[in-house]
Design an enzyme around this catalytic site. Structure first.
Site, PDB file in Angstrom:
ATOM      1  N   ASN A 241       5.888  31.345 -17.723  1.00  0.00           N
ATOM      2  CA  ASN A 241       6.114  31.312 -16.276  1.00  0.00           C
ATOM      3  C   ASN A 241       5.664  32.569 -15.540  1.00  0.00           C
ATOM      4  O   ASN A 241       5.808  32.647 -14.318  1.00  0.00           O
ATOM      5  CB  ASN A 241       7.598  31.062 -15.988  1.00  0.00           C
ATOM      6  CG  ASN A 241       8.025  29.647 -16.328  1.00  0.00           C
ATOM      7  OD1 ASN A 241       7.252  28.711 -16.172  1.00  0.00           O
ATOM      8  ND2 ASN A 241       9.247  29.491 -16.818  1.00  0.00           N
TER       9      ASN A 241
ATOM     10  N   HIS B  92       7.011  22.789 -15.313  1.00  0.00           N
ATOM     11  CA  HIS B  92       7.758  23.811 -16.054  1.00  0.00           C
ATOM     12  C   HIS B  92       9.257  23.732 -15.775  1.00  0.00           C
ATOM     13  O   HIS B  92      10.074  24.021 -16.654  1.00  0.00           O
ATOM     14  CB  HIS B  92       7.232  25.203 -15.701  1.00  0.00           C
ATOM     15  CG  HIS B  92       5.924  25.528 -16.356  1.00  0.00           C
ATOM     16  ND1 HIS B  92       5.536  26.822 -16.660  1.00  0.00           N
ATOM     17  CD2 HIS B  92       4.913  24.724 -16.775  1.00  0.00           C
ATOM     18  CE1 HIS B  92       4.340  26.789 -17.236  1.00  0.00           C
ATOM     19  NE2 HIS B  92       3.945  25.528 -17.298  1.00  0.00           N
TER      20      HIS B  92
ATOM     21  N   HIS C 140      -4.808  19.041 -15.046  1.00  0.00           N
ATOM     22  CA  HIS C 140      -5.715  20.175 -15.258  1.00  0.00           C
ATOM     23  C   HIS C 140      -7.051  19.967 -14.550  1.00  0.00           C
ATOM     24  O   HIS C 140      -7.923  20.832 -14.612  1.00  0.00           O
ATOM     25  CB  HIS C 140      -5.946  20.400 -16.749  1.00  0.00           C
ATOM     26  CG  HIS C 140      -4.762  20.977 -17.461  1.00  0.00           C
ATOM     27  ND1 HIS C 140      -4.718  21.212 -18.818  1.00  0.00           N
ATOM     28  CD2 HIS C 140      -3.537  21.366 -16.988  1.00  0.00           C
ATOM     29  CE1 HIS C 140      -3.539  21.712 -19.155  1.00  0.00           C
ATOM     30  NE2 HIS C 140      -2.809  21.816 -18.056  1.00  0.00           N
TER      31      HIS C 140
ATOM     32  N   ARG D  80       2.368  22.620 -11.357  1.00  0.00           N
ATOM     33  CA  ARG D  80       2.705  23.328 -12.594  1.00  0.00           C
ATOM     34  C   ARG D  80       4.168  23.777 -12.574  1.00  0.00           C
ATOM     35  O   ARG D  80       4.881  23.670 -13.577  1.00  0.00           O
ATOM     36  CB  ARG D  80       1.779  24.527 -12.754  1.00  0.00           C
ATOM     37  CG  ARG D  80       1.975  25.290 -14.060  1.00  0.00           C
ATOM     38  CD  ARG D  80       0.991  26.438 -14.171  1.00  0.00           C
ATOM     39  NE  ARG D  80       1.157  27.165 -15.407  1.00  0.00           N
ATOM     40  CZ  ARG D  80       1.113  28.490 -15.512  1.00  0.00           C
ATOM     41  NH1 ARG D  80       0.919  29.236 -14.425  1.00  0.00           N
ATOM     42  NH2 ARG D  80       1.275  29.084 -16.684  1.00  0.00           N
TER      43      ARG D  80
END
Length: 326
Positions: free
Chosen positions: A93, A66, A191, A62
């Site tokens: 975040n 990001h 996911h 992740r």
């Protein structure tokens, strides 16, 4: 004759200009001469610690995502701000984990090869290694990224797809990064591991349109279970929920199976079934093998890892990942 020489020289300079940026791009084993053990140091560190914190695989994946979606893959997500306006201070975040882990790897690398290996490359390598060590796919990670020094919360908020995204928003934000609908479906497959806070999806349970209603696209039985056993109120900001119930520790196809059962946790998950192209991609993945999914996922990860990278003199190598001017 002078005219011909001028034209030849101009063409030569043009070719140099065209070839230069290509040569400056990422390459496999970029640190082979400057820090030969760099990739092994990262791999060994991940190997030695991931068993104690297997959930870090999803967290680092992740973080990589990001980081790349804001100013490219330049490690800017790691920068601390005394004024609270860096990327890591932005809402998307606030629940990102692994900052200390990346900094710890950086410390080991700095002791071995001072000022050589970028924080951006550490994120890219560590996220791949963590996923591999937890039984997930592997992918090539060419290196040579340089670090950025600019980190703005507003840019993170504008560029990172929120879990409340509809299909149009997802398509736009991914296209802005040069990623297509197939990449959207494949990268969303991450996911299959990891967890989420209730706050990322409780609006679907309690206040979808602002009238105290539930998202009709969410399976009613699944929604009832989430309400009774996981997130009892709209204001729950602390409870952790599996993103792929019963399979969150295994990188597999279960996530896509749940999407077709209307059990995707996020609105952005559910959105993938609302477009014929992405729905077709989901069905194609489910018709294939896990190995085939791994292979396609790897291609999209490699593509994402190249987003707007800084190379050569375009960036720096920060000595401390959390400090912009280190």
């Amino acid at each position: 004759m002078n005219c011909q020489r001028t034209i030849a020289l101009s063409l030569s300079l043009l070719l140099v200009g065209l070839v230069g940026p290509i040569q400056a791009q990422l390459q496999m084993n970029f640190y082979a001469n400057t820090c030969p053990n760099a990739e092994k140091i990262v791999q060994d560190f991940v190997s030695n610690h991931i068993s104690n914190a297997p959930s870090l695989a999803a967290a680092l994946l992740r973080m990589h995502f990001h980081d790349c979606f804001v100013r490219g893959c330049d490690g800017s997500v790691l920068i601390n701000s005394t004024s609270g306006n860096a990327e890591r201070d932005a809402t998307p975040n606030l629940t990102v984990r692994g900052f200390g882990f990346i900094e710890a790897i950086k410390t080991v690398l700095e002791a071995q090869c001072p000022g050589v290996v970028s924080c951006a490359d550490i994120i890219a390598l560590a996220s791949r290694d963590a996923v591999v060590f937890t039984g997930g796919p592997s992918w090539s990670v060419p290196t040579g990224r340089r670090d950025g020094r600019i980190s703005n919360a507003s840019e993170a908020l504008a560029n990172i797809p929120p879990p409340t995204s509809n299909f149009t928003n997802l398509q736009t934000l991914f296209a802005n990064q040069g990623l297509d609908l197939k990449d959207l479906v494949l990268l969303s497959g991450a996911h299959t591991i990891g967890v989420s806070h209730c706050s990322s999806f409780t609006n679907r349970l309690y206040n979808f349109t602002g009238r105290g209603d539930q998202d009709p696209a969410l399976d009613s039985q699944y929604a009832a279970n989430l309400k009774s056993r996981k997130c009892p109120s709209l204001n729950d900001n602390t409870t952790i929920v599996e993103m792929d119930p019963g399979s969150r520790k295994t990188f597999d196809l279960s996530y896509y199976q749940l999407l077709l059962k209307r059990r995707g946790l996020f609105q952005s998950d559910s959105a993938l079934t609302t477009n014929p192209t992405t729905l077709s991609n989901i069905n194609q993945i489910l018709k294939g093998s896990v190995e085939s999914f791994f292979s396609e996922f790897a291609k999209s990860m490699e593509k994402m890892g190249r987003i707007n990278v800084k190379t050569g003199s375009a960036g720096v190598v920060r000595r401390q990942c959390s400090v912009a001017n280190s």
